[in-house]
Motif scaffolding. Sequence first.
Motif, short mmCIF file in Angstrom:
data_model
loop_
_atom_site.label_atom_id
_atom_site.label_comp_id
_atom_site.label_asym_id
_atom_site.label_seq_id
_atom_site.Cartn_x
_atom_site.Cartn_y
_atom_site.Cartn_z
N MET A 1 0.43 1.46 18.89
CA MET A 1 -0.32 0.27 18.56
C MET A 1 -1.48 0.68 17.65
O MET A 1 -2.07 1.74 17.81
CB MET A 1 -0.84 -0.38 19.84
N ILE A 2 -1.83 -0.19 16.74
CA ILE A 2 -2.95 0.03 15.83
C ILE A 2 -4.19 -0.65 16.41
O ILE A 2 -4.15 -1.80 16.82
CB ILE A 2 -2.65 -0.54 14.44
N ALA A 3 -5.29 0.09 16.43
CA ALA A 3 -6.55 -0.44 16.91
C ALA A 3 -7.48 -0.70 15.74
O ALA A 3 -7.49 0.03 14.75
CB ALA A 3 -7.21 0.56 17.86
N ILE A 4 -8.26 -1.76 15.89
CA ILE A 4 -9.31 -2.08 14.92
C ILE A 4 -10.63 -2.00 15.67
O ILE A 4 -10.79 -2.60 16.73
CB ILE A 4 -9.12 -3.49 14.34
N CYS A 27 -9.87 -5.07 8.03
CA CYS A 27 -9.10 -4.04 8.75
C CYS A 27 -7.64 -4.45 8.94
O CYS A 27 -6.74 -3.62 8.83
CB CYS A 27 -9.75 -3.76 10.11
N LYS A 28 -7.41 -5.73 9.18
CA LYS A 28 -6.03 -6.20 9.32
C LYS A 28 -5.27 -6.08 8.00
O LYS A 28 -4.08 -5.78 7.99
CB LYS A 28 -5.98 -7.63 9.84
N ALA A 31 -4.31 -2.54 7.85
CA ALA A 31 -3.24 -2.26 8.81
C ALA A 31 -1.91 -2.85 8.35
O ALA A 31 -0.85 -2.41 8.78
CB ALA A 31 -3.61 -2.84 10.18
N THR A 33 -0.71 -5.63 9.17
CA THR A 33 -0.09 -6.32 10.30
C THR A 33 -1.15 -7.06 11.09
O THR A 33 -2.33 -6.70 11.04
CB THR A 33 0.65 -5.34 11.24
N GLN A 35 -0.49 -7.35 14.32
CA GLN A 35 -0.22 -6.78 15.64
C GLN A 35 -1.19 -5.62 15.89
O GLN A 35 -0.83 -4.45 15.77
CB GLN A 35 1.23 -6.29 15.72
N THR A 36 -2.42 -5.97 16.22
CA THR A 36 -3.45 -4.97 16.43
C THR A 36 -4.23 -5.29 17.70
O THR A 36 -4.21 -6.43 18.18
CB THR A 36 -4.46 -4.94 15.26
N GLU A 38 -8.12 -5.31 19.08
CA GLU A 38 -9.46 -5.33 18.53
C GLU A 38 -10.48 -4.83 19.55
O GLU A 38 -10.48 -5.26 20.70
CB GLU A 38 -9.83 -6.76 18.10
N ILE A 66 -2.91 4.05 21.69
CA ILE A 66 -3.27 3.80 20.30
C ILE A 66 -2.74 4.92 19.41
O ILE A 66 -2.96 6.09 19.68
CB ILE A 66 -4.81 3.72 20.13
#
Length: 87
Positions: A1-4, A27-28, A31, A33, A35-36, A38, A66
């Motif tokens: 998973m990508i974190a912001i 940031c999105k 990314a 995507t 699907q992050t 936050e 992450i």
Amino acid sequence: MIAIYVRVSTEEQSKKGYSLRNQIEECKKKANTNQTLEYIDDGYSGEFLERPGLTKLRQDVKEGHISKVICYDPDRLSRKLMNAVCT
């Protein structure tokens, strides 16, 4: 998973184009995507690492939840280079 991770320390920052919403949107885009996850610290100084959002982010990274962290600017993580490098 990508974190912001986003942070503002003052109300003035949030009014001058550095708002939490603006940081999240940028940031999105990075990314590529929606699907992050936050992690948000509103009103916390970058001088200290003891921030709720950053603490949770660090915990989730350690637990393997992450795979990538994106922030608007490296100084959102920390104002001190050594903290940012060691975080």
